[in-house]
Scaffold this motif. Structure first.
Motif, PDB file in Angstrom:
ATOM      1  N   LEU A 119      35.894  10.011 -12.144  1.00 32.22           N
ATOM      2  CA  LEU A 119      36.764   9.352 -13.106  1.00 32.22           C
ATOM      3  C   LEU A 119      38.218   9.706 -12.813  1.00 32.22           C
ATOM      4  O   LEU A 119      38.601  10.878 -12.848  1.00 32.22           O
ATOM      5  CB  LEU A 119      36.380   9.779 -14.527  1.00 32.22           C
ATOM      6  N   HIS A 120      39.022   8.702 -12.526  1.00 28.77           N
ATOM      7  CA  HIS A 120      40.403   8.931 -12.098  1.00 28.77           C
ATOM      8  C   HIS A 120      41.310   9.290 -13.273  1.00 28.77           C
ATOM      9  O   HIS A 120      40.967   9.116 -14.447  1.00 28.77           O
ATOM     10  CB  HIS A 120      40.940   7.720 -11.346  1.00 28.77           C
ATOM     11  N   GLY A 121      42.498   9.787 -12.941  1.00 29.06           N
ATOM     12  CA  GLY A 121      43.471  10.189 -13.946  1.00 29.06           C
ATOM     13  C   GLY A 121      44.376   9.051 -14.377  1.00 29.06           C
ATOM     14  O   GLY A 121      44.326   7.942 -13.838  1.00 29.06           O
ATOM     15  N   ARG A 122      45.215   9.343 -15.364  1.00 26.46           N
ATOM     16  CA  ARG A 122      46.168   8.357 -15.891  1.00 26.46           C
ATOM     17  C   ARG A 122      47.105   7.866 -14.794  1.00 26.46           C
ATOM     18  O   ARG A 122      47.674   8.646 -14.040  1.00 26.46           O
ATOM     19  CB  ARG A 122      46.992   9.003 -17.010  1.00 26.46           C
ATOM     20  N   GLY A 123      47.235   6.545 -14.699  1.00 22.69           N
ATOM     21  CA  GLY A 123      48.131   5.955 -13.735  1.00 22.69           C
ATOM     22  C   GLY A 123      47.592   5.908 -12.324  1.00 22.69           C
ATOM     23  O   GLY A 123      48.254   5.394 -11.425  1.00 22.69           O
ATOM     24  N   SER A 124      46.414   6.432 -12.122  1.00 21.99           N
ATOM     25  CA  SER A 124      45.803   6.434 -10.791  1.00 21.99           C
ATOM     26  C   SER A 124      44.767   5.308 -10.727  1.00 21.99           C
ATOM     27  O   SER A 124      44.807   4.361 -11.516  1.00 21.99           O
ATOM     28  CB  SER A 124      45.163   7.797 -10.524  1.00 21.99           C
ATOM     29  N   ASN A 125      43.855   5.400  -9.792  1.00 23.05           N
ATOM     30  CA  ASN A 125      42.867   4.335  -9.645  1.00 23.05           C
ATOM     31  C   ASN A 125      41.590   4.871  -9.015  1.00 23.05           C
ATOM     32  O   ASN A 125      41.544   6.019  -8.545  1.00 23.05           O
ATOM     33  CB  ASN A 125      43.438   3.181  -8.814  1.00 23.05           C
ATOM     34  N   ALA A 126      40.571   4.029  -9.016  1.00 21.98           N
ATOM     35  CA  ALA A 126      39.265   4.437  -8.505  1.00 21.98           C
ATOM     36  C   ALA A 126      39.328   4.779  -7.023  1.00 21.98           C
ATOM     37  O   ALA A 126      38.666   5.721  -6.568  1.00 21.98           O
ATOM     38  CB  ALA A 126      38.241   3.325  -8.752  1.00 21.98           C
ATOM     39  N   GLY A 127      40.120   4.032  -6.262  1.00 17.30           N
ATOM     40  CA  GLY A 127      40.227   4.318  -4.836  1.00 17.30           C
ATOM     41  C   GLY A 127      40.796   5.694  -4.572  1.00 17.30           C
ATOM     42  O   GLY A 127      40.363   6.397  -3.649  1.00 17.30           O
ATOM     43  N   ASP A 128      41.740   6.112  -5.395  1.00 17.22           N
ATOM     44  CA  ASP A 128      42.351   7.424  -5.209  1.00 17.22           C
ATOM     45  C   ASP A 128      41.332   8.534  -5.473  1.00 17.22           C
ATOM     46  O   ASP A 128      41.197   9.461  -4.670  1.00 17.22           O
ATOM     47  CB  ASP A 128      43.555   7.565  -6.137  1.00 17.22           C
ATOM     48  N   ILE A 129      40.622   8.458  -6.585  1.00 20.82           N
ATOM     49  CA  ILE A 129      39.650   9.519  -6.905  1.00 20.82           C
ATOM     50  C   ILE A 129      38.485   9.488  -5.922  1.00 20.82           C
ATOM     51  O   ILE A 129      37.921  10.539  -5.597  1.00 20.82           O
ATOM     52  CB  ILE A 129      39.158   9.406  -8.366  1.00 20.82           C
ATOM     53  N   LEU A 130      38.152   8.316  -5.401  1.00 24.52           N
ATOM     54  CA  LEU A 130      37.090   8.259  -4.382  1.00 24.52           C
ATOM     55  C   LEU A 130      37.499   9.002  -3.123  1.00 24.52           C
ATOM     56  O   LEU A 130      36.647   9.419  -2.341  1.00 24.52           O
ATOM     57  CB  LEU A 130      36.754   6.808  -4.038  1.00 24.52           C
ATOM     58  N   GLY A 131      38.809   9.193  -2.930  1.00 25.25           N
ATOM     59  CA  GLY A 131      39.268   9.962  -1.786  1.00 25.25           C
ATOM     60  C   GLY A 131      38.738  11.387  -1.786  1.00 25.25           C
ATOM     61  O   GLY A 131      38.589  11.999  -0.722  1.00 25.25           O
ATOM     62  N   LEU A 132      38.430  11.922  -2.982  1.00 27.63           N
ATOM     63  CA  LEU A 132      37.860  13.266  -3.042  1.00 27.63           C
ATOM     64  C   LEU A 132      36.503  13.335  -2.355  1.00 27.63           C
ATOM     65  O   LEU A 132      36.084  14.404  -1.902  1.00 27.63           O
ATOM     66  CB  LEU A 132      37.706  13.716  -4.502  1.00 27.63           C
ATOM     67  N   SER A 133      35.822  12.199  -2.293  1.00 31.74           N
ATOM     68  CA  SER A 133      34.482  12.196  -1.697  1.00 31.74           C
ATOM     69  C   SER A 133      34.516  12.598  -0.228  1.00 31.74           C
ATOM     70  O   SER A 133      33.506  13.072   0.317  1.00 31.74           O
ATOM     71  CB  SER A 133      33.838  10.814  -1.844  1.00 31.74           C
TER      72      SER A 133
END
Length: 217
Positions: free
Chosen positions: A27-41
């Motif tokens: 689950l991404h943070g405020r102002g971010s997006n799913a693609g950004d949090i998927l980068g953690l993968s």
């Protein structure tokens, strides 16, 4: 009645569900997006996991701070929690039990992840809250009903953090412990508002532990 996040897309990475050792909902943070949090993968691609990341409408899960009066974050907050629930229910319906599902997030997404797990108690593979805690005003009652049945939970946060009061992280840890989770708390003095390499390593330790256990059960 349609909620703000009902029609927002859901993105995936990693292994196909049928071949994955487990699933991590990110689950991404405020102002971010799913693609950004998927980068953690990318830090866990050797672990044969599937990753699922919903996109918040307008890149925000709820409009105010997580410690604002709850009604000020509605209907967005309820819609966000329902978005996660539909994802989890869909995974369970596909044959992946909650014992193989980790709920994880950063900042606003970590608050949403924590609140989802507490509000929908079950034995999950894990909860990973990168800089976040349960939702509600400071000084409010954080009580949730239900049993987390030994769910491993990992809270990691800088102190001080510009958005997350560390006292709320500590309160969240105590409430999830009361609900039966096995909780670890990592405090990082002066850490910026980000996900650090050390935090990712702590997440890797949790994932390795829970999914190695699953593979031998």
């Amino acid at each position: 009645m349609q909620g703000p996040h009902d029609l927002s897309p859901v993105y995936t990475a990693g292994e196909p569900l049928k071949e994955a050792a487990g699933v991590v909902v990110l689950l991404h943070g405020r102002g971010s997006n799913a693609g950004d949090i998927l980068g953690l993968s990318r830090a866990f691609m050797d672990m044969k996991l599937a990753f699922v990341a919903p996109q918040a409408a307008g890149n925000v899960w709820y409009p105010q701070r997580f410690i604002a009066p709850r009604e000020m974050n509605e209907p967005d907050l309820s819609s966000a929690l329902m978005k996660v629930k539909r994802i989890v229910d869909g995974l369970v319906g596909s044959g992946i039990p909650t014992e193989r599902i980790v709920i994880a997030g950063f900042s606003q997404g970590a608050c949403l992840a924590s609140e989802f797990v507490a509000s929908n108690p079950a034995r999950y593979a894990g909860l990973i809250a990168f800089t976040g805690g349960l939702i509600g005003p400071l000084g409010s009652d954080l009580h949730h009903d239900g049993d987390l049945a030994g769910t491993p939970a990992l809270f990691l946060c800088g102190d001080p953090d510009p958005h997350i009061p560390f006292v709320r992280v500590e309160e969240s840890v105590e409430e999830l412990k009361r609900m039966g989770a096995e909780v670890s708390l990592h405090r990082y003095p002066g850490k910026p508002h980000n996900v650090s390499a050390e935090e990712l390593e702590q997440a890797r330790i949790l994932l390795q532990k829970v999914f190695s256990q699953n593979s031998t059960n």
